[in-house]
Scaffold this active site. Sequence first.
Site, PDB file in Angstrom:
ATOM      1  N   CYS A 107     -33.527  13.416  35.494  1.00  0.00           N
ATOM      2  CA  CYS A 107     -34.247  13.313  34.228  1.00  0.00           C
ATOM      3  C   CYS A 107     -35.612  13.933  34.493  1.00  0.00           C
ATOM      4  O   CYS A 107     -36.463  13.316  35.136  1.00  0.00           O
ATOM      5  CB  CYS A 107     -34.394  11.862  33.767  1.00  0.00           C
ATOM      6  SG  CYS A 107     -35.371  11.725  32.252  1.00  0.00           S
ATOM      7  N   CYS A 163     -38.590  11.807  32.837  1.00  0.00           N
ATOM      8  CA  CYS A 163     -39.009  10.517  33.415  1.00  0.00           C
ATOM      9  C   CYS A 163     -37.967  10.071  34.436  1.00  0.00           C
ATOM     10  O   CYS A 163     -37.908  10.624  35.520  1.00  0.00           O
ATOM     11  CB  CYS A 163     -39.259   9.480  32.335  1.00  0.00           C
ATOM     12  SG  CYS A 163     -38.043   9.445  31.003  1.00  0.00           S
ATOM     13  N   SER A 164     -37.128   9.085  34.103  1.00  0.00           N
ATOM     14  CA  SER A 164     -36.181   8.620  35.116  1.00  0.00           C
ATOM     15  C   SER A 164     -34.903   8.085  34.488  1.00  0.00           C
ATOM     16  O   SER A 164     -34.254   7.219  35.053  1.00  0.00           O
ATOM     17  CB  SER A 164     -36.831   7.527  35.958  1.00  0.00           C
ATOM     18  OG  SER A 164     -37.212   6.447  35.117  1.00  0.00           O
ATOM     19  N   CYS A 165     -34.522   8.583  33.304  1.00  0.00           N
ATOM     20  CA  CYS A 165     -33.335   8.066  32.624  1.00  0.00           C
ATOM     21  C   CYS A 165     -32.073   8.398  33.415  1.00  0.00           C
ATOM     22  O   CYS A 165     -31.958   9.464  34.007  1.00  0.00           O
ATOM     23  CB  CYS A 165     -33.198   8.686  31.236  1.00  0.00           C
ATOM     24  SG  CYS A 165     -34.653   8.442  30.210  1.00  0.00           S
TER      25      CYS A 165
HETATM   26 FE    FE Z   1     -36.049   9.642  31.619  1.00  0.00          FE
END
Ligand code: FE
Length: 200
Positions: free
Chosen positions: A103, A106-108
């Site tokens: 991602c 961000c960090s999905c």
């Molecule tokens: Fe994310």
Amino acid sequence: MASQQAPNASMEQRLAAVERVLEIRAHDKGLSVEGTMEWQEENLLAENGAKVVARAWTDPAFRQRLLADGKAAIAEFGIGLPAIQRQVYVLENTPAVHNVIVCTLCSCTATTLIGPPPGWYEDLEYRARVVREARTVLAEMGCPLPADTEIRVWDTTADTRFMVLPMQPPETVGWPEDKLAAVVTRDSLIGVGRLSANLR
Ligand code: FE
């Protein structure tokens, strides 16, 4: 809140503002946080993805369904996906094509299948580099790939999630599903690990 106050709001003021919104929306703060954490601990598990992979390795019809419509096939396991994860694509690794997910924003990730994102997945270094020099990053992470293997990097979006279907280690053919599931690592579901080198 007056707009000129926002940049200088103290942590206490910000907290109070969030609490007011929660109250307006009729959430119980204590139960909500506690309940959410409990739900996460029970539901965000790489073991879920591992079970799906083990079934795909042993059941060709399920594998087809999984690759055609990931969300529907995963529902067969009773694994719930948050409403925001409207699409789930399962990406099949083969000797010719290796998939890896990120991602960049961000960090999905598909947390109900992969678990909470590991720290390195959240790091800017991984997010920035894997899209530019995936082969180098993968090699550094212990996943060197042959030069003729195509690498496809999939960038998660707000409502789309991905899970990698790793290649089955040939030495595990014929194993029962539960034993196969124990072989599947979180990293292989993200695409930064190959299981032939990660048998446990
Ligand atoms: Fe994310």
